[in-house]
Design a protein around this motif. Structure first.
Motif, mmCIF file in Angstrom:
data_model
loop_
_atom_site.group_PDB
_atom_site.id
_atom_site.type_symbol
_atom_site.label_atom_id
_atom_site.label_comp_id
_atom_site.label_asym_id
_atom_site.label_seq_id
_atom_site.Cartn_x
_atom_site.Cartn_y
_atom_site.Cartn_z
ATOM 1 N N UNK A 150 0.872 -1.177 0.000
ATOM 2 C CA UNK A 150 0.000 0.000 0.000
ATOM 3 C C UNK A 150 0.905 1.223 0.000
ATOM 4 N N UNK A 151 0.660 2.189 -0.880
ATOM 5 C CA UNK A 151 1.574 3.333 -0.946
ATOM 6 C C UNK A 151 1.458 4.189 0.311
ATOM 7 N N UNK A 152 2.544 4.885 0.581
ATOM 8 C CA UNK A 152 2.581 5.752 1.752
ATOM 9 C C UNK A 152 1.456 6.791 1.699
ATOM 10 N N UNK A 153 1.208 7.372 0.527
ATOM 11 C CA UNK A 153 0.183 8.419 0.471
ATOM 12 C C UNK A 153 -1.207 7.852 0.752
ATOM 13 N N UNK A 154 -1.460 6.613 0.323
ATOM 14 C CA UNK A 154 -2.752 5.992 0.637
ATOM 15 C C UNK A 154 -2.823 5.663 2.132
ATOM 16 N N UNK A 155 -1.751 5.100 2.672
ATOM 17 C CA UNK A 155 -1.739 4.724 4.094
ATOM 18 C C UNK A 155 -1.956 5.949 4.976
ATOM 19 N N UNK A 156 -1.335 7.067 4.603
ATOM 20 C CA UNK A 156 -1.421 8.261 5.435
ATOM 21 C C UNK A 156 -2.632 9.135 5.079
ATOM 22 N N UNK A 182 8.751 7.641 1.561
ATOM 23 C CA UNK A 182 9.618 8.822 1.456
ATOM 24 C C UNK A 182 9.057 9.868 0.515
ATOM 25 N N UNK A 183 8.050 9.474 -0.294
ATOM 26 C CA UNK A 183 7.465 10.432 -1.241
ATOM 27 C C UNK A 183 6.210 11.080 -0.677
ATOM 28 N N UNK A 184 5.620 10.475 0.350
ATOM 29 C CA UNK A 184 4.406 11.020 0.955
ATOM 30 C C UNK A 184 4.765 11.800 2.200
ATOM 31 N N UNK A 185 3.774 12.018 3.035
ATOM 32 C CA UNK A 185 4.021 12.769 4.259
ATOM 33 C C UNK A 185 3.589 11.915 5.431
ATOM 34 N N UNK A 186 4.503 11.125 5.933
ATOM 35 C CA UNK A 186 4.125 10.221 7.012
ATOM 36 C C UNK A 186 4.080 10.947 8.338
ATOM 37 N N UNK A 204 13.165 6.889 -6.380
ATOM 38 C CA UNK A 204 13.777 8.208 -6.591
ATOM 39 C C UNK A 204 14.962 8.434 -5.657
ATOM 40 N N UNK A 205 14.938 7.847 -4.460
ATOM 41 C CA UNK A 205 16.061 8.008 -3.531
ATOM 42 C C UNK A 205 17.189 7.027 -3.861
ATOM 43 N N UNK A 206 16.787 5.824 -4.281
ATOM 44 C CA UNK A 206 17.784 4.814 -4.646
ATOM 45 C C UNK A 206 18.613 5.299 -5.838
ATOM 46 N N UNK A 214 21.442 14.762 -1.433
ATOM 47 C CA UNK A 214 20.443 14.509 -0.398
ATOM 48 C C UNK A 214 19.790 13.129 -0.506
ATOM 49 N N UNK A 215 19.807 12.519 -1.708
ATOM 50 C CA UNK A 215 19.139 11.237 -1.904
ATOM 51 C C UNK A 215 19.673 10.192 -0.949
ATOM 52 N N UNK A 216 20.994 10.149 -0.811
ATOM 53 C CA UNK A 216 21.620 9.174 0.076
ATOM 54 C C UNK A 216 21.192 9.417 1.523
ATOM 55 N N UNK A 217 21.100 10.710 1.875
ATOM 56 C CA UNK A 217 20.701 11.023 3.250
ATOM 57 C C UNK A 217 19.285 10.550 3.528
ATOM 58 N N UNK A 218 18.388 10.750 2.564
ATOM 59 C CA UNK A 218 16.994 10.348 2.780
ATOM 60 C C UNK A 218 16.899 8.830 2.892
ATOM 61 N N UNK A 219 17.586 8.114 1.995
ATOM 62 C CA UNK A 219 17.562 6.645 2.067
ATOM 63 C C UNK A 219 18.073 6.180 3.433
ATOM 64 N N UNK A 220 19.106 6.828 3.913
ATOM 65 C CA UNK A 220 19.683 6.452 5.197
ATOM 66 C C UNK A 220 18.718 6.741 6.351
ATOM 67 N N UNK A 221 18.048 7.897 6.271
ATOM 68 C CA UNK A 221 17.059 8.261 7.293
ATOM 69 C C UNK A 221 15.903 7.262 7.318
ATOM 70 N N UNK A 222 15.411 6.892 6.118
ATOM 71 C CA UNK A 222 14.295 5.945 6.034
ATOM 72 C C UNK A 222 14.716 4.598 6.630
ATOM 73 N N UNK A 223 15.945 4.168 6.299
ATOM 74 C CA UNK A 223 16.464 2.912 6.857
ATOM 75 C C UNK A 223 16.507 2.965 8.382
ATOM 76 N N UNK A 224 17.055 4.035 8.899
ATOM 77 C CA UNK A 224 17.175 4.183 10.346
ATOM 78 C C UNK A 224 15.817 4.199 11.017
ATOM 79 N N UNK A 225 14.901 4.941 10.420
ATOM 80 C CA UNK A 225 13.540 5.035 10.966
ATOM 81 C C UNK A 225 12.873 3.660 10.975
ATOM 82 N N UNK A 226 12.947 2.968 9.831
ATOM 83 C CA UNK A 226 12.338 1.644 9.729
ATOM 84 C C UNK A 226 12.897 0.694 10.770
#
Ligand code: C2E
Ligand code: MG
Ligand code: MG
Ligand code: MG
Length: 281
Positions: A150-156, A182-186, A204-206, A214-226
């Protein structure tokens, strides 16, 4: 003079809109016919455990070859199917088909997870959960092998309802992944309440990973958050070894992308699995 030019451009504008609507209606009618005639099919893109290179599952993706032989991309016809309501029966067909394919693979000795994309419109169908339960039961697949994306935008978009829905899906023994993360607003507090298994890092981040930025930073943030939330990470759209290496270094568990394999029809996927297992001993 100016008035006339304005009127002229207005009529050409109206004509263009008219053509666009006509094209869309034609395409929708073609899609309806293709669905009725059984001309839609699924392709499967392997999901890889990044540390070992092992294939652990696949994502099912819908394909449509139009009557004239050209492939119509899902980005064009899924939205159309959603707006017209056709996605409800079409999505049910996808679920049934993918469950059956997963069961067939299990019978052949491949213990794999099958990820299935689900649209927000399908959840509006009050019998969605009953149909899902029936599809899983009829196929004979083990429920934990099925994962709904389920996409992030649908979930949120409707977090309260989604929290409840995910609980019900989990209660059936299925798994849940949040797609295009990472594309929606969680909202992190909602995310924490959502019973999900995996986050899929958006392509888009990969694709930014082998460039500084910034792409690498976002991927890293998402990984850490997950990981903080106890979830597994899946990277989508891995095209280069450098991207895979960066993701492995972040501890991202799973990935899919052209580096490993393009989405393939079932028979090709089976041949790929056999060759792949053989190649790795
Ligand atoms: P998605 O679920 O995010 O699927 C990933 C998309 O990335 C797929 O596009 C896949 O073919 C593409 N992809 C995979 N690896 C790579 C790569 O290395 N590089 C690049 N550039 N692309 C890669 P596809 O198959 O065109 O599907 C597009 C979208 O259409 C999907 O995005 C999904 O949102 C939707 N879709 C596809 N099948 C279904 C379906 O059965 N039901 C629903 N509701 N939506 C679907
Ligand atoms: Mg997906
Ligand atoms: Mg995705
Ligand atoms: Mg995506």
């Amino acid at each position: 003079q100016a008035k006339r030019a304005e009127r002229g451009s207005l009529t050409s504008y109206t004509r263009r809109i008219g053509e666009e609507i006509r094209d869309r209606v034609n395409l929708l009618n073609e899609l309806r016919k293709a669905f009725a005639d059984d001309h839609l099919f699924l392709v499967y893109q392997p999901q890889i455990e990044l540390a070992s290179g092992r294939c652990v599952g696949a994502e099912a993706l819908l394909r449509w070859r139009a009557a004239d032989g050209r492939m119509v991309p899902p980005d064009r016809f899924i939205a159309l199917a959603e707006r017209s309501g056709l996605i409800t029966p079409l999505g049910e067909w996808v679920i049934r088909h993918a469950c059956r394919q997963a069961a067939e693979m299990a019978e052949l000795g491949f213990d794999l997870r099958m990820a299935i994309n689900v649209s927000s419109i399908q959840f509006r169908d009050p019998s969605f959960l009953d149909k899902l339960r029936a599809a899983v039961a009829d196929s004979g697949v083990r429920p934990h092998c099925i994962e709904l994306e389920i996409t992030e935008s649908v979930a949120m978009g409707e977090p309260g309802r989604m929290i409840e829905l995910f609980d019900q899906i989990k209660a059936m023994g299925l798994e849940v992944a949040i797609d295009d993360f990472g594309t929606g607003f969680s909202s992190l507090s909602y995310l924490q309440q959502m019973h999900v298994d995996r986050l899929k890092i958006d392509r888009s981040f990969v694709s930014e990973l082998d460039r500084p930025g910034k792409g690498a930073e976002i991927a890293e943030l998402v990984c850490g958050l997950g990981h903080r939330l106890g979830l597994e990470l899946v990277a989508e759209g891995i095209e280069t070894e450098a991207q895979a290496a960066a993701l492995r270094a972040m501890g991202c568990e799973l990935g899919q992308g052209w580096l490993y394999a393009k989405p393939m029809p079932a028979a090709e996927w089976l041949a790929w699995l056999r060759a792949h297992a053989g190649a790795r001993g």
